[in-house]
Design an enzyme around this catalytic site. Structure first.
Site, short mmCIF file in Angstrom:
data_model
loop_
_atom_site.label_atom_id
_atom_site.label_comp_id
_atom_site.label_asym_id
_atom_site.label_seq_id
_atom_site.Cartn_x
_atom_site.Cartn_y
_atom_site.Cartn_z
N HIS A 74 0.81 -1.21 0.00
CA HIS A 74 0.00 0.00 0.00
C HIS A 74 0.85 1.27 0.00
CE1 HIS A 74 -3.58 -2.36 1.93
NE2 HIS A 74 -3.30 -2.76 0.70
N PHE B 26 -0.93 -8.16 5.04
CA PHE B 26 0.41 -7.58 4.90
C PHE B 26 0.41 -6.22 4.17
CE2 PHE B 26 0.83 -12.30 4.19
CZ PHE B 26 0.93 -12.59 5.54
N CYS B 27 -0.67 -5.45 4.35
CA CYS B 27 -0.79 -4.15 3.68
C CYS B 27 -0.54 -4.27 2.18
CB CYS B 27 0.14 -3.12 4.31
SG CYS B 27 -0.34 -2.65 5.99
N ALA B 28 -0.99 -5.39 1.63
CA ALA B 28 -0.94 -5.64 0.18
C ALA B 28 -2.21 -6.38 -0.18
CB ALA B 28 0.31 -6.43 -0.18
#
Length: 459
Positions: free
Chosen positions: A129, A375-377
């Site tokens: 992100h 995982f901020c993805a």
């Protein structure tokens, strides 16, 4: 980009000393064990060398750039010498600038404010992100997740060929995935970008701690990374690369240090002459210790022999992948396939387990710290798990009880400071949990899966 271990002997490179390597943690089943930090992709432990350098400097702490006193001058020299150390570590070109920021996220948001008007940005859905989201004031083209490095290059070439050839364009790409650890074809993507008149910024947050990064050799326009992933303390980051867009943009922050001259105008307003150097985007009192920490980490990795560190890490990657492959219930997530080169970042799911439950058991029963979640993805993990975009899931544990299906995964990550024993314990723990189950009961509390202290163990 490839990882080569030819003619290198991992045995000549022992793990680098890091803070916390002797810390013990309690086990829910009783007793204590040395903590196995296997969450390097989130934040790597600081190198002991870095901490020692910071401690040696601390008594000489002083303001930078305008102080007349000895300590201020010493701190200024240390601050600017750190800039040169980072530039050398990254193989910067003579005309490149190194700007100190707070993190990779901060670096990419800075660049996002500096892109020209009407700039078109091209970014893969596979990005973290930090590199997926900053481009709010630009025309953004999101590219689908490729399944081979060749597809990544082809997709970018097609997208760039369809754009307005007369406007500015920027490609943003990761060097190593924070989810799969796979290396991306950065040099080939840079060539494709430049062939179509675009520029490229490399998110090296997961690459720089694991693999040498050379701006000139890769032919990228900018590189961004964070200190806390490069074995330095929190709070510092780097944006390095071409100066022209940065010089032409308004300062990222307006304030002291960014301004060269400020004067009142006849009409009562204020006229400002901004710096054209890196100081233009470094307003305010800088994080001198954070900057020095990054420089110290760069020196430590270089002096330890980065090629040997890479070779040893690749041996650990092979051991983890081979160990997980022996457990049929484990599915390792990958975009490019088993043969793709990768760094020490591996994500997986376990059939029959809620990923948050599995990660909690690794911690509570074995003293192993990993990461679970998206995982901020989010788009990438959803793609890898084959989920619908509307399925529930977030950065962190889902609201699901142990044993329920969850839209998240488990990530194990390691690097220059990881002892062999941590890898051995992790593989043993995975096997035992899958074969025998958890020894304790768990419940969801405030979105996290935790041991149920009020329940007896599951025996």
């Amino acid at each position: 980009m490839s990882v080569s271990t030819a003619a290198l002997d991992p045995s000549v490179c022992a793990p680098l000393p890091v803070l916390g390597q002797d810390v013990t943690v309690p086990l829910v089943t009783g007793g204590e064990v040395t903590y196995a930090a296997l969450d390097y992709a989130a934040s790597a432990p600081a190198l002991q060398r870095v901490w020692d350098d910071v401690a040696a400097y601390a008594p000489y702490y002083g303001s930078v750039h305008r102080g007349a006193g000895y300590l201020s001058q010493l701190s200024t020299d240390l601050f600017e010498n750190s800039r040169r150390t980072v530039a050398e570590f990254l193989g910067c070109r003579p005309e490149d600038q190194v700007v100190f920021t707070r993190s990779t996220t901060d670096s990419l948001n800075l660049l996002a404010t500096a892109i020209p008007a009407n700039c078109q940005v091209f970014v893969y859905e596979t990005e973290h992100h930090a590199s997926l989201l900053p481009w709010r004031n630009a025309q953004v083209t999101y590219l689908d997740a490729p399944r081979t490095p060749g597809q990544a290059v082809e997709a970018l070439e097609r997208a760039l060929a369809d754009r307005d050839p007369y406007g500015p364009a920027l490609v943003c790409v990761t060097g190593a995935s924070n989810v799969t650890g796979e290396l991306w074809p950065v040099k080939e993507l840079a060539a494709a970008a430049h062939a179509h008149g675009a520029r490229i910024v490399l998110d090296a947050a997961q690459l720089a701690p694991h693999h040498p990064v050379d701006i000139a050799e890769l032919d990228v326009d900018w590189v961004a990374f964070s200190g806390h992933k490069l074995y330095a303390p929190f709070g510092s980051g780097i944006l390095a690369g071409r100066a022209d867009w940065l010089q032409a943009a308004d300062p990222y922050l307006a304030g002291g240090g960014a301004s060269r001259k400020v004067a009142r105008r006849a009409d009562g307003g204020v006229e400002v002459d901004w710096h054209t150097t890196a100081a233009r985007h470094e307003a305010g009192s800088p994080n001198v210790i954070g900057v020095y920490s990054i420089a110290s980490a760069c020196k430590a990795l270089t002096e330890a022999g980065f090629d040997n560190l890479v070779a040893r890490e690749q041996e650990l990657v092979s051991r983890v992948r081979e160990g997980l492959a022996e457990v049929s219930e484990v599915q390792v997530l990958s975009l490019f396939g088993d043969d793709a080169p990768r760094v020490g970042v591996i994500s997986f799911v376990v059939r029959g387990w809620n990923s948050s439950h599995f990660a909690a058991a690794l911690s509570a029963e074995y003293g192993i710290g990993v990461r679970d979640g998206l995982f901020c993805a989010h788009p990438l993990v959803r793609t890898l798990l084959g989920s619908d975009p509307q399925d529930p899931g977030e950065c962190g544990a889902p609201e699901a009880e142990p044993g329920e299906r969850s839209l998240n995964a488990i990530r194990v990550s390691f690097g220059a400071g990881t002892p062999d024993e941590h890898i051995d314990r992790f593989l043993r723990a995975v096997t035992e949990l899958v074969r025998e189950g958890a020894q304790w009961k768990y419940r969801t509390e405030d979105g996290r899966c935790v041991p149920d202290r009020g329940e007896a163990p599951q025996v």
